[in-house]
Design a protein around this motif. Structure first.
Motif, PDB file in Angstrom:
ATOM      1  N   GLY A  67       0.796  -1.222   0.000  1.00 38.01           N
ATOM      2  CA  GLY A  67       0.000   0.000   0.000  1.00 38.01           C
ATOM      3  C   GLY A  67       0.823   1.263   0.000  1.00 38.01           C
ATOM      4  N   TYR A  68       1.933   1.264   0.733  1.00 37.41           N
ATOM      5  CA  TYR A  68       2.747   2.474   0.851  1.00 37.41           C
ATOM      6  C   TYR A  68       3.923   2.501  -0.107  1.00 37.41           C
ATOM      7  CZ  TYR A  68       0.267   4.072   5.013  1.00 37.41           C
ATOM      8  OH  TYR A  68      -0.700   4.533   5.874  1.00 37.41           O
ATOM      9  N   THR A  69       4.554   1.344  -0.346  1.00 35.08           N
ATOM     10  CA  THR A  69       5.754   1.331  -1.192  1.00 35.08           C
ATOM     11  C   THR A  69       5.462   0.877  -2.610  1.00 35.08           C
ATOM     12  OG1 THR A  69       6.861   0.630   0.857  1.00 35.08           O
ATOM     13  CG2 THR A  69       8.205   0.730  -1.109  1.00 35.08           C
ATOM     14  N   GLY A  70       4.309   0.281  -2.842  1.00 37.23           N
ATOM     15  CA  GLY A  70       3.946  -0.130  -4.193  1.00 37.23           C
ATOM     16  C   GLY A  70       4.603  -1.413  -4.652  1.00 37.23           C
ATOM     17  N   ILE A 205       8.278   6.414  -3.600  1.00 36.69           N
ATOM     18  CA  ILE A 205       8.661   5.283  -4.452  1.00 36.69           C
ATOM     19  C   ILE A 205       7.433   4.673  -5.108  1.00 36.69           C
ATOM     20  CG2 ILE A 205       9.645   2.954  -4.427  1.00 36.69           C
ATOM     21  CD1 ILE A 205      11.498   3.931  -2.166  1.00 36.69           C
ATOM     22  N   ARG A 206       6.351   4.560  -4.334  1.00 34.36           N
ATOM     23  CA  ARG A 206       5.114   4.007  -4.892  1.00 34.36           C
ATOM     24  C   ARG A 206       4.577   4.868  -6.025  1.00 34.36           C
ATOM     25  NH1 ARG A 206       0.139   4.940  -1.201  1.00 34.36           N
ATOM     26  NH2 ARG A 206       0.510   6.993  -2.112  1.00 34.36           N
ATOM     27  N   ALA A 211      11.184   9.544 -10.161  1.00 36.63           N
ATOM     28  CA  ALA A 211      11.161  10.863  -9.539  1.00 36.63           C
ATOM     29  C   ALA A 211      11.709  10.808  -8.118  1.00 36.63           C
ATOM     30  CB  ALA A 211       9.740  11.425  -9.543  1.00 36.63           C
ATOM     31  N   ALA A 212      11.380   9.740  -7.394  1.00 37.66           N
ATOM     32  CA  ALA A 212      11.880   9.596  -6.026  1.00 37.66           C
ATOM     33  C   ALA A 212      13.400   9.502  -6.007  1.00 37.66           C
ATOM     34  CB  ALA A 212      11.265   8.351  -5.379  1.00 37.66           C
ATOM     35  N   GLU A 213      13.958   8.744  -6.951  1.00 39.54           N
ATOM     36  CA  GLU A 213      15.419   8.622  -7.016  1.00 39.54           C
ATOM     37  C   GLU A 213      16.072   9.944  -7.373  1.00 39.54           C
ATOM     38  OE1 GLU A 213      18.604   5.356  -8.708  1.00 39.54           O
ATOM     39  OE2 GLU A 213      16.805   5.801  -9.884  1.00 39.54           O
ATOM     40  N   ASN A 218      17.188   6.744  -1.844  1.00 41.90           N
ATOM     41  CA  ASN A 218      17.923   5.531  -2.202  1.00 41.90           C
ATOM     42  C   ASN A 218      16.933   4.389  -2.403  1.00 41.90           C
ATOM     43  OD1 ASN A 218      19.500   3.145  -2.212  1.00 41.90           O
ATOM     44  ND2 ASN A 218      21.089   4.126  -0.982  1.00 41.90           N
ATOM     45  N   LEU A 219      16.633   4.071  -3.655  1.00 38.06           N
ATOM     46  CA  LEU A 219      15.635   3.047  -3.942  1.00 38.06           C
ATOM     47  C   LEU A 219      16.044   1.695  -3.383  1.00 38.06           C
ATOM     48  CD1 LEU A 219      14.599   3.822  -7.639  1.00 38.06           C
ATOM     49  CD2 LEU A 219      13.587   4.652  -5.520  1.00 38.06           C
ATOM     50  N   PHE A 220      17.300   1.341  -3.521  1.00 40.35           N
ATOM     51  CA  PHE A 220      17.781   0.038  -3.050  1.00 40.35           C
ATOM     52  C   PHE A 220      17.540  -0.108  -1.548  1.00 40.35           C
ATOM     53  CE2 PHE A 220      21.182  -2.617  -1.281  1.00 40.35           C
ATOM     54  CZ  PHE A 220      21.003  -3.782  -2.003  1.00 40.35           C
ATOM     55  N   ALA A 221      17.943   0.899  -0.788  1.00 42.63           N
ATOM     56  CA  ALA A 221      17.836   0.819   0.669  1.00 42.63           C
ATOM     57  C   ALA A 221      16.375   0.810   1.128  1.00 42.63           C
ATOM     58  CB  ALA A 221      18.585   1.992   1.307  1.00 42.63           C
ATOM     59  N   TYR A 222      15.545   1.674   0.557  1.00 40.15           N
ATOM     60  CA  TYR A 222      14.168   1.799   1.035  1.00 40.15           C
ATOM     61  C   TYR A 222      13.295   0.620   0.600  1.00 40.15           C
ATOM     62  CZ  TYR A 222      14.745   6.399   3.097  1.00 40.15           C
ATOM     63  OH  TYR A 222      15.133   7.440   3.916  1.00 40.15           O
ATOM     64  N   LYS A 223      13.538   0.095  -0.581  1.00 35.05           N
ATOM     65  CA  LYS A 223      12.765  -1.081  -0.997  1.00 35.05           C
ATOM     66  C   LYS A 223      13.110  -2.288  -0.138  1.00 35.05           C
ATOM     67  CE  LYS A 223      11.773   0.053  -5.837  1.00 35.05           C
ATOM     68  NZ  LYS A 223      11.938  -0.359  -7.257  1.00 35.05           N
ATOM     69  N   LEU A 224      14.397  -2.461   0.160  1.00 35.09           N
ATOM     70  CA  LEU A 224      14.783  -3.557   1.042  1.00 35.09           C
ATOM     71  C   LEU A 224      14.244  -3.335   2.455  1.00 35.09           C
ATOM     72  CD1 LEU A 224      18.455  -4.505   0.087  1.00 35.09           C
ATOM     73  CD2 LEU A 224      16.326  -5.641  -0.520  1.00 35.09           C
TER      74      LEU A 224
END
Length: 295
Positions: A67-70, A205-206, A211-213, A218-224
């Motif tokens: 819901g929040y990160t997609g 990110i969602r 645009a977030a990057e 940091n997409l890698f850190a936040y997705k993990l």
């Protein structure tokens, strides 16, 4: 959304979870009602509520991821299995107190979730769903075939009752209080996390990861991190499930359960903490109604 005629006049008021006097009254009455339910409920009714509470915790984690990160996950039940077996082995084999084994089970499930969350950096949508689906098949396979002397293989293992100090929680009523306290605490944590810098990064990110990057996220850190938190919640739910059921086997954590959890997030409303509560409650009640009226 604030009631009509209510305005925020300070940053502190704007960030408050409970903002009006009416909301405070409703919250207090709701908590009181929640904890006096055992006085007016049967053992079967409490078992349904315990199941709801455990599912609610797991769905909160999935809601933070989806819901929040997609990001989608079809392996939530598998991560619950990690938490359940971790808690059972920690308590019954290693002699770890339950109150310590509970968060440790969440951490172990979170670390396993990190492994299956690695593909999220490069893929999304259907392909990510297939990657997380692998967890739902790999985890039960490992439980059955690797060190079956510890896990009991396909037969499963018997788990001791949860205990707090000298108090052993054997009855449905005593487990109800434990499950609801943990559920309320995890709901509060999920609500607060969604309002932090981390929660805002998840939403960015969602909405648009490119645009977030570009804004420095940091997409890698936040997705993990999202996968770790999702699996941590599943591990907590799995630990409670194991000590509530007192016997676990891989058949308790199926692909259909993972699909149900995704459905609960969707029905309740993705990206909403309240939705992560209403989704499990509504679908579980619907299931009970159908079972009652069906011939």
């Amino acid at each position: 959304m604030l009631p009509s005629g209510t305005y925020n006049v300070s940053y502190r008021q704007d960030m408050a979870i409970v903002r009006t006097r009416l909301q405070w009254v409703l919250l207090i009455l709701g908590l009181i009602a929640l904890f006096i339910v055992p006085r007016f409920s049967t053992g079967y009714g409490l078992s349904i509520l315990n199941g709801m509470g455990i599912m609610l915790i797991s769905v909160h984690g999935l809601n933070l991821l989806t819901g929040y990160t997609g990001q989608i996950s079809l392996g939530q039940a598998g991560f619950m299995a990690v938490g359940a077996y971790s808690s059972a082995l920690l308590v019954d084999r290693a002699g770890v107190p339950f109150l310590l084994a509970l968060p440790l089970s969440g951490l172990i499930a979170g670390l396993v979730g990190l492994l299956f969350g690695l593909p999220s950096v490069r893929i999304k949508g259907f392909y990510l769903a297939m990657a997380t689906l692998a967890a739902q098949f790999i985890i039960p396979w490992v439980i059955v075939h690797v060190r079956s002397d510890l896990t009991g293989g396909s037969s499963g293992i018997v788990v001791s009752s949860a205990s707090i100090g000298e108090v052993v929680l054997k009855s449905q009523e005593s487990m109800y209080y434990l499950v609801m306290v943990v559920a309320v605490l995890m709901t509060w944590m999920a609500k607060n996390l969604a309002r932090t810098h981390t929660g805002r990064a998840f939403v960015a990110i969602r909405d648009n990861d490119i645009a977030a990057e570009s804004m420095g996220i940091n997409l890698f850190a936040y997705k993990l991190l999202a996968f770790f938190i999702c699996s941590f919640y599943a591990g907590i739910a799995g630990s409670l499930w194991a000590h509530w059921m007192r016997a676990i086997n891989p058949d308790h954590f199926t692909l259909m359960d993972s699909i149900w959890y995704v459905g609960m997030v969707i029905v309740g409303g993705m990206g909403s903490t309240a939705g992560a509560v209403f989704g499990p409650v509504s679908l579980r009640l619907l299931r009970e109604v159908v079972m009652t009226i069906s011939p």
